[in-house]
Design a protein around this motif. Structure first.
Motif, short mmCIF file in Angstrom:
data_model
loop_
_atom_site.label_atom_id
_atom_site.label_comp_id
_atom_site.label_asym_id
_atom_site.label_seq_id
_atom_site.Cartn_x
_atom_site.Cartn_y
_atom_site.Cartn_z
N GLY A 193 0.79 -1.21 0.00
CA GLY A 193 0.00 0.00 0.00
C GLY A 193 0.83 1.27 0.00
O GLY A 193 2.05 1.24 0.16
N ALA A 236 -2.54 5.92 4.28
CA ALA A 236 -3.30 4.67 4.30
C ALA A 236 -4.77 4.92 3.99
O ALA A 236 -5.40 4.15 3.24
CB ALA A 236 -3.14 3.99 5.65
N TYR A 279 -6.42 2.93 0.81
CA TYR A 279 -7.39 1.86 0.97
C TYR A 279 -8.80 2.30 0.59
O TYR A 279 -9.62 1.48 0.14
CB TYR A 279 -7.33 1.30 2.39
N TRP A 321 -13.42 1.56 0.91
CA TRP A 321 -13.69 1.63 2.34
C TRP A 321 -13.90 3.07 2.79
O TRP A 321 -13.33 4.01 2.22
CB TRP A 321 -12.52 1.05 3.14
N TRP A 334 -12.61 0.70 9.55
CA TRP A 334 -12.88 0.71 8.12
C TRP A 334 -14.28 0.17 7.91
O TRP A 334 -14.62 -0.92 8.39
CB TRP A 334 -11.88 -0.18 7.39
N TRP A 357 -0.24 -5.13 8.64
CA TRP A 357 -1.54 -5.62 9.08
C TRP A 357 -1.36 -6.64 10.20
O TRP A 357 -0.47 -7.49 10.14
CB TRP A 357 -2.28 -6.28 7.91
#
Length: 258
Positions: free
Chosen positions: A114, A153, A157, A163, A178, A203
């Motif tokens: 990411g 981030a 994402y 999200w 999220w 993660w």
């Protein structure tokens, strides 16, 4: 819902462990979660196997595939089109680590990095739909992005999966849920100064347990290291350990099962 047969796109659907010693990992997780490993016989599977709990597939395990890669629990997000997701990753400033590849008739996977530096995978289901049991003791119940750059981030994402970030102030820090279709499907928190210098955005996976103290004690007796001792949180008491092979995971005794 605890028993699952499918996942909507954008929802974490699977986790697997990359281990430097698969057999040792199988033994460890069998002891603390009661998991049984079903290892693939086909050499083309590369030593991959699946953990089964109460007759349901709950996670995967396999050897570390790349030189220099650390032991880690990997998170997979469901997608209807891995190739289209790869395009969105590139357009959002991320990078493709493993191009979409078909895994027998099981499905298609891809690995990405990411915009904040975090690694994650996607899964386009074939015969394998993802974890068949979640949110109950012995299965994963939450995935959380621990990031050095929450703003990057959030942009990344949101673009890739659609999200919606929902930030909440908690005890002087911001915790972000999220949301996908107004449902909370994962979390995000800025990395605290307590993490070792150089720890990248990553993660983290939480596994539900029936008795946190007993599981933490059992894990320690089998060679795990406690990173965060038992502490309270709104969903329940949790702790974090480093398994004997070096992979970090969190354990939580949920107040209520989802």
């Amino acid at each position: 819902m605890s028993v699952r047969s499918s996942y909507e796109a954008g929802v974490p659907c699977w986790v697997d462990l990359s281990s430097p010693d698969v057999q040792a990992s199988v033994t460890f997780y069998g002891e603390i979660f009661g998991w049984r490993a079903e290892m693939a016989d086909d050499p083309a599977a590369g030593g991959y196997g699946q953990f089964v709990h109460n007759g349901k597939k709950v996670a995967g395990v396999g050897p570390i595939m790349g030189e220099g890669m650390p032991p880690v629990w990997n998170v997979y997000v469901a997608t209807d089109d891995a190739a289209a997701t790869a395009d969105r990753v590139k357009n959002a400033g991320g990078s493709v680590v493993v191009e979409p590849m078909r895994i027998f008739d099981e499905g298609t996977m891809a690995v990405f990095q990411g915009g904040d530096g975090s690694f994650f995978s996607v899964w386009q289901a074939g015969n394998h739909r993802g974890a068949e049991l979640v949110n109950e003791p012995g299965s994963f119940c939450w995935n959380e992005l621990v990031t050095r750059d929450p703003q990057a981030a959030a942009r990344f994402y949101t673009t890739v999966f659609g999200w919606t970030p929902k930030p909440t102030e908690m005890d002087g820090m911001t915790y972000t849920e999220w949301l996908a279709d107004d449902k909370s499907i994962a979390g995000m928190i800025e990395m605290s100064p307590n993490y070792p210098e150089g720890t990248p955005s990553h993660w983290a996976t939480y596994f539900a347990v029936a008795d946190l103290d007993a599981t933490m004690a059992r894990a320690q007796s089998l060679g795990a290291t406690v990173l965060i001792d038992s502490m309270d949180s709104p969903p329940g008491r949790f702790g974090m350990i480093l398994d004997p092979q070096g992979a970090a995971l969190s354990l939580i005794q949920l107040t209520e099962t989802a």
